[in-house]
Design a protein around this motif. Structure first.
Motif, PDB file in Angstrom:
ATOM      1  N   LEU A  43       0.815  -1.215   0.000  1.00 33.74           N
ATOM      2  CA  LEU A  43       0.000   0.000   0.000  1.00 33.74           C
ATOM      3  C   LEU A  43       0.849   1.266   0.000  1.00 33.74           C
ATOM      4  O   LEU A  43       0.469   2.266  -0.615  1.00 33.74           O
ATOM      5  CB  LEU A  43      -0.955  -0.003   1.194  1.00 33.74           C
ATOM      6  N   ASP A  44       1.976   1.251   0.690  1.00 34.22           N
ATOM      7  CA  ASP A  44       2.837   2.443   0.694  1.00 34.22           C
ATOM      8  C   ASP A  44       3.306   2.761  -0.722  1.00 34.22           C
ATOM      9  O   ASP A  44       3.275   3.926  -1.159  1.00 34.22           O
ATOM     10  CB  ASP A  44       4.041   2.231   1.603  1.00 34.22           C
ATOM     11  N   ALA A  48       0.373   4.120  -2.803  1.00 31.75           N
ATOM     12  CA  ALA A  48       0.060   5.517  -2.502  1.00 31.75           C
ATOM     13  C   ALA A  48       1.052   6.455  -3.176  1.00 31.75           C
ATOM     14  O   ALA A  48       0.666   7.489  -3.744  1.00 31.75           O
ATOM     15  CB  ALA A  48       0.058   5.729  -0.985  1.00 31.75           C
ATOM     16  N   THR A  49       2.331   6.084  -3.141  1.00 33.30           N
ATOM     17  CA  THR A  49       3.354   6.923  -3.780  1.00 33.30           C
ATOM     18  C   THR A  49       3.163   6.960  -5.291  1.00 33.30           C
ATOM     19  O   THR A  49       3.210   8.036  -5.916  1.00 33.30           O
ATOM     20  CB  THR A  49       4.754   6.392  -3.440  1.00 33.30           C
ATOM     21  N   ARG A  63       0.193   9.110  -6.238  1.00 31.42           N
ATOM     22  CA  ARG A  63       0.463  10.547  -6.128  1.00 31.42           C
ATOM     23  C   ARG A  63       1.242  11.047  -7.338  1.00 31.42           C
ATOM     24  O   ARG A  63       0.993  12.153  -7.843  1.00 31.42           O
ATOM     25  CB  ARG A  63       1.259  10.833  -4.845  1.00 31.42           C
ATOM     26  N   THR A  83      -7.561   6.005  -6.136  1.00 34.74           N
ATOM     27  CA  THR A  83      -7.317   4.718  -5.475  1.00 34.74           C
ATOM     28  C   THR A  83      -8.502   4.308  -4.614  1.00 34.74           C
ATOM     29  O   THR A  83      -9.121   5.137  -3.943  1.00 34.74           O
ATOM     30  CB  THR A  83      -6.068   4.791  -4.581  1.00 34.74           C
ATOM     31  N   SER A 115      -3.178   4.158   6.745  1.00 29.73           N
ATOM     32  CA  SER A 115      -3.248   5.614   6.637  1.00 29.73           C
ATOM     33  C   SER A 115      -4.264   5.931   5.544  1.00 29.73           C
ATOM     34  O   SER A 115      -3.913   6.098   4.372  1.00 29.73           O
ATOM     35  CB  SER A 115      -1.871   6.193   6.296  1.00 29.73           C
ATOM     36  N   ASP A 124      -4.167   8.455   2.625  1.00 24.85           N
ATOM     37  CA  ASP A 124      -3.268   8.258   1.487  1.00 24.85           C
ATOM     38  C   ASP A 124      -4.024   7.781   0.248  1.00 24.85           C
ATOM     39  O   ASP A 124      -3.436   7.723  -0.841  1.00 24.85           O
ATOM     40  CB  ASP A 124      -2.188   7.234   1.824  1.00 24.85           C
ATOM     41  N   PHE A 125      -5.303   7.425   0.431  1.00 22.88           N
ATOM     42  CA  PHE A 125      -6.098   6.852  -0.657  1.00 22.88           C
ATOM     43  C   PHE A 125      -7.426   7.594  -0.760  1.00 22.88           C
ATOM     44  O   PHE A 125      -7.865   8.238   0.189  1.00 22.88           O
ATOM     45  CB  PHE A 125      -6.332   5.360  -0.405  1.00 22.88           C
ATOM     46  N   ASP A 126      -8.041   7.497  -1.920  1.00 18.82           N
ATOM     47  CA  ASP A 126      -9.320   8.187  -2.088  1.00 18.82           C
ATOM     48  C   ASP A 126     -10.413   7.554  -1.244  1.00 18.82           C
ATOM     49  O   ASP A 126     -11.188   8.251  -0.579  1.00 18.82           O
ATOM     50  CB  ASP A 126      -9.726   8.184  -3.569  1.00 18.82           C
ATOM     51  N   ARG A 166     -11.439  10.329   1.399  1.00 19.62           N
ATOM     52  CA  ARG A 166     -10.562  11.488   1.550  1.00 19.62           C
ATOM     53  C   ARG A 166     -11.341  12.777   1.292  1.00 19.62           C
ATOM     54  O   ARG A 166     -12.151  12.839   0.345  1.00 19.62           O
ATOM     55  CB  ARG A 166      -9.373  11.362   0.600  1.00 19.62           C
TER      56      ARG A 166
END
Length: 344
Positions: free
Chosen positions: A148-149, A152-153, A156, A162, A176, A179-181, A203
């Protein structure tokens, strides 16, 4: 042992949280109380609104979101379907091969969308060309964990939207959500709530998600919004709400608050630790989730040994959670080894 384990009635050998989680005693009592009030005609629907707000706050704590980010639904597929319907014609969606149907089918069923099916280990790279990436944080079938990290990167950088299904992650995996929609979870598994409740963190800047199922409960003052045509939906994620299942929400609030009272990292260390103890003792490599899928084992055949598990993809799927302890590891290791000896 986790502090919250004492809130549950232990069921020896119950290793099927990936199908449904066991309730705490207080949650089970809340369902019984609500049913009695329903039967007696004393149920007060408006009195359950505070329980919904408690669920929002507790879910936010568990997934790393604010209470105002959280919307209420009845199922994961309902939320995913809303996301699919919010995408423009021709949008390209990337999904993982073999992911759970609730994550895939709403996109596959929409003829307006172009859906790319990629291996799970290719889902991060798919963000470079997709308009939206949809993936489960943890695979239902075998417990594999998405990166997932990295997703997310990548999102972006590319601008991809997402959606993460956290039904097999929320409550034990640190997340977190912002970090995602959209991060959605059915609450009847690892969140130990009754079936019929799903929650999603949306988000704040994901205004593109439309209230496709708009109803009276999407207003800030729902009991003043029962009739049209005048509509004033909330400016928060509440605008996406569907109305609550009254008989279930107090139990849902109790369940989520109980989990939120213990650090997510501690729940994860306990649950994954038991799963890894099992893996090691039957000769499997360590893993990153509390779900263990074992080849060549018939889950139904273990019932006589007091093991409750499930069959997925030709494998026995075991799931360790807060109410399990080392005794369950011993029980299932003995049962699996006994079946292996009998088959030899």
């Amino acid at each position: 042992m986790l502090a919250i384990a004492s809130a549950f009635t232990r069921v020896p050998g119950y290793l099927d949280t990936a199908s449904y989680g066991l309730p705490s005693r207080a949650a089970a009592r809340a369902v019984r109380d609500a049913v009695r009030a329903w039967q007696a005609g004393t149920l007060d629907p408006a009195a359950f609104d505070p329980a919904v707000e408690r669920m929002r706050a507790a879910f936010g704590t568990l997934v790393g979101a604010a209470a105002d980010d959280v919307t209420l639904a009845g199922s994961t597929s309902q939320v995913v379907g809303m996301v699919a319907a919010s995408l423009p014609d021709g949008a390209r969606v990337a999904i993982a091969e073999g992911d759970f149907a609730s994550v895939c089918f709403p996109f596959l069923a929409d003829p307006r969308l172009r859906v790319d099916v990629v291996p799970l280990d290719g889902i991060v790279a798919a963000a470079a060309t997709a308009d939206l990436v949809a993936v489960s944080a943890v695979q239902s079938s075998d417990g594999r964990v998405a990166n997932l990290d990295a997703l997310a990167t990548a999102a972006r950088v590319s601008g991809a939207k997402t959606l993460v299904d956290a039904s097999h992650a929320a409550g034990w995996m640190e997340l977190s959500a912002r970090d995602f929609d959209v991060v959605v979870a059915s609450a009847y598994k690892w969140l130990a709530a009754p079936r019929g409740i799903a929650l999603a963190a949306v988000r704040p800047d994901a205004a593109w998600v439309r209230p496709v199922n708009a109803g009276w409960y999407g207003a800030d003052r729902p009991w003043d919004s029962l009739y049209g045509p005048r509509m004033q939906l909330s400016a928060t994620a509440r605008r996406l709400d569907t109305s609550p299942p009254w008989q279930l929400v107090e139990a849902g609030a109790i369940s989520l608050e109980l989990l939120a009272s213990q650090a997510v990292a501690e729940i994860g260390a306990h649950s994954v630790g038991l799963a890894n103890a099992f893996r090691e003792r039957i000769g499997m490599p360590r893993g990153a989730s509390p779900i263990v899928a074992v080849e060549g084992v018939d889950a139904d055949a273990l019932a006589g040994a007091g093991i409750r598990a499930s069959s997925r993809g030709g494998r026995a799927r075991f799931a360790f959670h807060v109410a399990n302890d080392e005794r369950d590891v011993d029980l299932v290791v003995h049962a699996v080894r006994a079946k292996a000896r009998a088959a030899a």
